[in-house]
Scaffold this motif. Structure first.
Motif, PDB file in Angstrom:
ATOM      1  N   THR A 102       2.304  13.115   4.594  1.00 32.68           N
ATOM      2  CA  THR A 102       1.282  12.612   5.515  1.00 32.68           C
ATOM      3  C   THR A 102       1.756  11.298   6.146  1.00 32.68           C
ATOM      4  OG1 THR A 102       0.116  11.465   3.710  1.00 32.68           O
ATOM      5  CG2 THR A 102      -0.594  13.713   4.233  1.00 32.68           C
ATOM      6  N   VAL A 103       3.052  11.203   6.349  1.00 28.39           N
ATOM      7  CA  VAL A 103       3.632   9.988   6.929  1.00 28.39           C
ATOM      8  C   VAL A 103       3.386   9.963   8.434  1.00 28.39           C
ATOM      9  CG1 VAL A 103       5.781   8.729   7.352  1.00 28.39           C
ATOM     10  CG2 VAL A 103       5.370   9.793   5.123  1.00 28.39           C
ATOM     11  N   ASP A 104       2.909   8.837   8.902  1.00 25.43           N
ATOM     12  CA  ASP A 104       2.666   8.616  10.324  1.00 25.43           C
ATOM     13  C   ASP A 104       3.383   7.332  10.713  1.00 25.43           C
ATOM     14  OD1 ASP A 104       1.768   8.530  12.903  1.00 25.43           O
ATOM     15  OD2 ASP A 104      -0.326   8.072  12.412  1.00 25.43           O
ATOM     16  N   GLY A 105       4.506   7.479  11.406  1.00 21.84           N
ATOM     17  CA  GLY A 105       5.318   6.302  11.717  1.00 21.84           C
ATOM     18  C   GLY A 105       6.008   5.798  10.473  1.00 21.84           C
ATOM     19  N   ASP A 106       5.756   4.545  10.096  1.00 22.54           N
ATOM     20  CA  ASP A 106       6.404   3.997   8.899  1.00 22.54           C
ATOM     21  C   ASP A 106       5.425   3.826   7.746  1.00 22.54           C
ATOM     22  OD1 ASP A 106       4.894   1.928   9.875  1.00 22.54           O
ATOM     23  OD2 ASP A 106       6.493   0.424   9.839  1.00 22.54           O
ATOM     24  N   THR A 107       4.261   4.469   7.834  1.00 18.35           N
ATOM     25  CA  THR A 107       3.295   4.448   6.743  1.00 18.35           C
ATOM     26  C   THR A 107       2.780   5.861   6.491  1.00 18.35           C
ATOM     27  OG1 THR A 107       1.407   4.047   8.205  1.00 18.35           O
ATOM     28  CG2 THR A 107       2.543   2.107   7.324  1.00 18.35           C
ATOM     29  N   SER A 108       2.119   6.038   5.354  1.00 17.94           N
ATOM     30  CA  SER A 108       1.474   7.300   5.043  1.00 17.94           C
ATOM     31  C   SER A 108      -0.033   7.105   5.116  1.00 17.94           C
ATOM     32  CB  SER A 108       1.857   7.788   3.644  1.00 17.94           C
ATOM     33  OG  SER A 108       1.174   8.983   3.321  1.00 17.94           O
ATOM     34  N   THR A 109      -0.732   8.129   5.550  1.00 19.59           N
ATOM     35  CA  THR A 109      -2.187   8.045   5.658  1.00 19.59           C
ATOM     36  C   THR A 109      -2.885   8.336   4.334  1.00 19.59           C
ATOM     37  OG1 THR A 109      -2.358  10.363   6.340  1.00 19.59           O
ATOM     38  CG2 THR A 109      -2.101   8.707   8.091  1.00 19.59           C
ATOM     39  N   THR A 110      -2.101   8.688   3.304  1.00 18.95           N
ATOM     40  CA  THR A 110      -2.663   8.926   1.980  1.00 18.95           C
ATOM     41  C   THR A 110      -1.811   8.219   0.937  1.00 18.95           C
ATOM     42  OG1 THR A 110      -1.393  10.951   1.566  1.00 18.95           O
ATOM     43  CG2 THR A 110      -3.515  11.197   2.699  1.00 18.95           C
ATOM     44  N   GLN A 111      -2.366   8.053  -0.261  1.00 23.25           N
ATOM     45  CA  GLN A 111      -1.584   7.511  -1.364  1.00 23.25           C
ATOM     46  C   GLN A 111      -2.043   8.144  -2.673  1.00 23.25           C
ATOM     47  OE1 GLN A 111      -2.886   3.225  -1.226  1.00 23.25           O
ATOM     48  NE2 GLN A 111      -3.234   3.511  -3.422  1.00 23.25           N
ATOM     49  N   ALA A 112      -1.101   8.255  -3.609  1.00 25.06           N
ATOM     50  CA  ALA A 112      -1.408   8.793  -4.930  1.00 25.06           C
ATOM     51  C   ALA A 112      -1.851   7.664  -5.848  1.00 25.06           C
ATOM     52  CB  ALA A 112      -0.186   9.497  -5.506  1.00 25.06           C
ATOM     53  N   LEU A 113      -2.832   7.956  -6.669  1.00 22.08           N
ATOM     54  CA  LEU A 113      -3.301   6.985  -7.660  1.00 22.08           C
ATOM     55  C   LEU A 113      -2.508   7.213  -8.936  1.00 22.08           C
ATOM     56  CD1 LEU A 113      -7.168   7.308  -7.064  1.00 22.08           C
ATOM     57  CD2 LEU A 113      -5.428   6.115  -5.704  1.00 22.08           C
ATOM     58  N   LEU A 114      -1.480   6.408  -9.134  1.00 25.10           N
ATOM     59  CA  LEU A 114      -0.508   6.661 -10.197  1.00 25.10           C
ATOM     60  C   LEU A 114      -1.044   6.380 -11.587  1.00 25.10           C
ATOM     61  CD1 LEU A 114       2.769   5.365  -8.492  1.00 25.10           C
ATOM     62  CD2 LEU A 114       1.820   7.687  -8.543  1.00 25.10           C
ATOM     63  N   GLY A 115      -2.261   5.850 -11.674  1.00 22.81           N
ATOM     64  CA  GLY A 115      -2.901   5.654 -12.970  1.00 22.81           C
ATOM     65  C   GLY A 115      -3.753   6.834 -13.398  1.00 22.81           C
ATOM     66  N   THR A 116      -3.633   7.975 -12.682  1.00 29.70           N
ATOM     67  CA  THR A 116      -4.471   9.142 -12.981  1.00 29.70           C
ATOM     68  C   THR A 116      -3.650  10.400 -13.220  1.00 29.70           C
ATOM     69  OG1 THR A 116      -4.688   9.813 -10.636  1.00 29.70           O
ATOM     70  CG2 THR A 116      -6.267   8.174 -11.472  1.00 29.70           C
ATOM     71  N   CYS A 117      -2.367  10.282 -13.510  1.00 30.15           N
ATOM     72  CA  CYS A 117      -1.432  11.405 -13.408  1.00 30.15           C
ATOM     73  C   CYS A 117      -1.154  12.122 -14.728  1.00 30.15           C
ATOM     74  CB  CYS A 117      -0.101  10.928 -12.843  1.00 30.15           C
ATOM     75  SG  CYS A 117      -0.218  10.116 -11.237  1.00 30.15           S
ATOM     76  N   PHE A 118      -0.779  13.400 -14.573  1.00 31.41           N
ATOM     77  CA  PHE A 118      -0.223  14.205 -15.657  1.00 31.41           C
ATOM     78  C   PHE A 118       1.086  14.800 -15.165  1.00 31.41           C
ATOM     79  CE2 PHE A 118       0.405  18.171 -18.003  1.00 31.41           C
ATOM     80  CZ  PHE A 118       0.201  17.758 -19.319  1.00 31.41           C
ATOM     81  N   ARG A 119       2.141  14.726 -15.976  1.00 32.82           N
ATOM     82  CA  ARG A 119       3.458  15.208 -15.591  1.00 32.82           C
ATOM     83  C   ARG A 119       3.557  16.728 -15.755  1.00 32.82           C
ATOM     84  NH1 ARG A 119       7.717  11.827 -15.637  1.00 32.82           N
ATOM     85  NH2 ARG A 119       6.237  10.723 -14.305  1.00 32.82           N
ATOM     86  N   ALA A 120       3.792  17.427 -14.657  1.00 34.01           N
ATOM     87  CA  ALA A 120       3.951  18.883 -14.672  1.00 34.01           C
ATOM     88  C   ALA A 120       5.430  19.229 -14.553  1.00 34.01           C
ATOM     89  CB  ALA A 120       3.170  19.518 -13.526  1.00 34.01           C
ATOM     90  N   VAL A 121       5.876  20.196 -15.334  1.00 32.27           N
ATOM     91  CA  VAL A 121       7.264  20.662 -15.317  1.00 32.27           C
ATOM     92  C   VAL A 121       7.243  22.169 -15.101  1.00 32.27           C
ATOM     93  CG1 VAL A 121       9.466  20.739 -16.542  1.00 32.27           C
ATOM     94  CG2 VAL A 121       7.846  18.884 -17.008  1.00 32.27           C
ATOM     95  N   GLU A 122       8.100  22.668 -14.219  1.00 35.97           N
ATOM     96  CA  GLU A 122       8.183  24.101 -13.939  1.00 35.97           C
ATOM     97  C   GLU A 122       9.516  24.656 -14.445  1.00 35.97           C
ATOM     98  OE1 GLU A 122       5.453  25.066 -10.139  1.00 35.97           O
ATOM     99  OE2 GLU A 122       7.391  24.156  -9.654  1.00 35.97           O
ATOM    100  N   LEU A 143       6.939   8.503  -8.796  1.00 41.05           N
ATOM    101  CA  LEU A 143       6.397   9.063 -10.026  1.00 41.05           C
ATOM    102  C   LEU A 143       5.620   7.995 -10.778  1.00 41.05           C
ATOM    103  CD1 LEU A 143       9.574  10.997 -11.127  1.00 41.05           C
ATOM    104  CD2 LEU A 143       7.393  12.058 -10.510  1.00 41.05           C
ATOM    105  N   SER A 144       4.649   8.430 -11.548  1.00 35.51           N
ATOM    106  CA  SER A 144       3.914   7.501 -12.397  1.00 35.51           C
ATOM    107  C   SER A 144       4.827   6.998 -13.518  1.00 35.51           C
ATOM    108  CB  SER A 144       2.693   8.191 -12.996  1.00 35.51           C
ATOM    109  OG  SER A 144       2.052   7.347 -13.933  1.00 35.51           O
ATOM    110  N   GLU A 145       4.739   5.730 -13.814  1.00 34.44           N
ATOM    111  CA  GLU A 145       5.515   5.178 -14.928  1.00 34.44           C
ATOM    112  C   GLU A 145       4.853   5.490 -16.266  1.00 34.44           C
ATOM    113  OE1 GLU A 145       6.257   1.050 -14.331  1.00 34.44           O
ATOM    114  OE2 GLU A 145       7.416   1.362 -12.491  1.00 34.44           O
ATOM    115  N   VAL A 146       3.553   5.786 -16.252  1.00 35.72           N
ATOM    116  CA  VAL A 146       2.832   6.048 -17.502  1.00 35.72           C
ATOM    117  C   VAL A 146       1.884   7.233 -17.314  1.00 35.72           C
ATOM    118  CG1 VAL A 146       2.986   3.782 -18.587  1.00 35.72           C
ATOM    119  CG2 VAL A 146       1.253   4.183 -16.833  1.00 35.72           C
ATOM    120  N   PRO A 147       2.423   8.439 -17.069  1.00 33.79           N
ATOM    121  CA  PRO A 147       1.529   9.605 -16.960  1.00 33.79           C
ATOM    122  C   PRO A 147       0.852   9.879 -18.297  1.00 33.79           C
ATOM    123  CG  PRO A 147       3.805  10.319 -17.132  1.00 33.79           C
ATOM    124  CD  PRO A 147       3.847   8.825 -16.992  1.00 33.79           C
ATOM    125  N   PHE A 148      -0.350  10.423 -18.239  1.00 28.82           N
ATOM    126  CA  PHE A 148      -1.027  10.810 -19.474  1.00 28.82           C
ATOM    127  C   PHE A 148      -0.317  12.014 -20.076  1.00 28.82           C
ATOM    128  CE2 PHE A 148      -4.403   8.631 -17.077  1.00 28.82           C
ATOM    129  CZ  PHE A 148      -4.730   7.658 -18.019  1.00 28.82           C
TER     130      PHE A 148
END
Length: 347
Positions: free
Chosen positions: A244-264, A319-324
């Protein structure tokens, strides 16, 4: 960025699966030669969007007639593999993730295979499931909406229950959505088995909507990205803001304090008539060309260290530094009960 990858995968369902090994797999000393035919069926989840030119390259190089079958999302994929294990849907599977890995391993739908290309991801390997990619499932925010509303963007799980964010969040159902199950596990990792349903009740009381799947939540209910919905908070991935990058910024951001690490993962299906071809496909998924294509096509991080990443990812897909985390053994033992309890209380 790649150093974060190694640090982040520590307790995610991978090492626990190593106990599932047994008899030597084909290719090991004392094992029979792998079976081989001129056809290969690859079973995937429905979000497998590897470029057609790479699929064609694999077919040309191996001489195999390759068919791709996608029975549904990750949960549906694993369920179908279990139901058809005596007459498998194909030869090799890609897309089992760590929320369902223990079920696939314990139900006997896979055989051991360790790709020689997995050497640089040795600490992530499991006898039956080879990790291919990974990423963080996190709440995403429509930054423009919050700026216009003059409201601070939340940063933690607890923030999401604050009345200031009432009716602003949409998540997905853990009984029907892989990201939804990952988020359920994040809340269990954060609040424990005794507290996660109370947390979900607080989310519900604060007007959180539960959509059936990611597409509905992100493209219909979410106000950011391409959506025109009313909710500026959505369950998605930490990589989503890179798209969702528009120019040199993104219009969205992830809340890295709410994450779970998924592996496929990818794995050879038990009962395959083309074990050799299945092994070649797993090797192919770890090849430099495929690993480099994963970020912009599967929207995940490649597991092979030093794989080049899109230029926007350093800024917009951290990536989150401290995923749950929830131990793999607990996921395997309690996943179905947690989903049933959640469904009874919230769903």
């Amino acid at each position: 960025m790649q150093r974060m990858i190694v640090a982040g995968l520590t307790a995610v369902a991978l090492l626990a699966l190593s106990a599932c090994g047994g008899a030597p797999s084909s290719g090991e000393a004392g094992a029979p030669s792998p079976t081989q035919t001129d056809k290969l069926t690859v079973v995937t989840h429905d979000a497998f969007t590897l470029p057609d030119e790479l699929k064609a390259k694999f077919a040309d190089e191996t001489g195999l007639e390759v068919t791709y079958v996608a029975p549904g999302d990750t949960g549906t994929l694993v369920n179908q593999l279990v139901l058809t294990k005596d007459s498998p849907l194909g030869d090799v599977v890609y897309g089992i993730d760590n929320t369902f890995a223990s079920r696939a391993a314990s139900e006997g739908v896979l055989v051991d295979y360790e790709s020689p290309l997995a050497a640089s991801t040795q600490e992530f390997a499991a006898p039956q499931l080879t990790p291919i990619d990974f990423g963080d499932v996190c709440i995403n925010a429509d930054t423009a909406w919050f700026e216009a509303a003059g409201i601070e963007i939340p940063s933690t799980l607890d923030d999401l229950t604050d009345p200031v964010y009432k009716d602003l969040l949409v998540v997905t159902n853990p009984a029907s959505s892989a990201p939804g199950l990952s988020f359920l596990l994040a809340t269990i990792g954060a609040k424990g088995e005794d507290g996660y349903l109370d947390y979900w009740q607080a989310l519900s009381d604060n007007g959180t909507k539960v959509a059936s799947g990611w597409t509905e939540a992100y493209y219909t209910d979410f106000s950011g990205a391409d959506g025109k919905g009313p909710r500026p908070l959505v369950l998605s991935y930490s990589t989503s803001p890179a798209y969702t990058v528009d120019g040199d910024t993104s219009t969205t951001q992830a809340l890295l304090g709410t994450c779970f690490r998924a592996v496929e993962y990818a794995g050879v299906l038990h009962g395959t008539t083309n074990e050799a071809g299945a092994q070649k496909f797993i090797d192919f998924m770890l090849s430099p060309e495929v690993q480099a294509a994963i970020p912009e096509n599967l929207y995940m991080y490649p597991v092979i260290a030093d794989t080049p990443l899109p230029k926007d990812w350093a800024r917009f897909a951290p990536l989150s530094e401290v995923p749950f985390e929830v131990p793999a053994e607990q996921i395997g033992q309690h996943r179905d009960q947690w989903i049933r309890d959640w469904t009874e209380a919230i769903g």
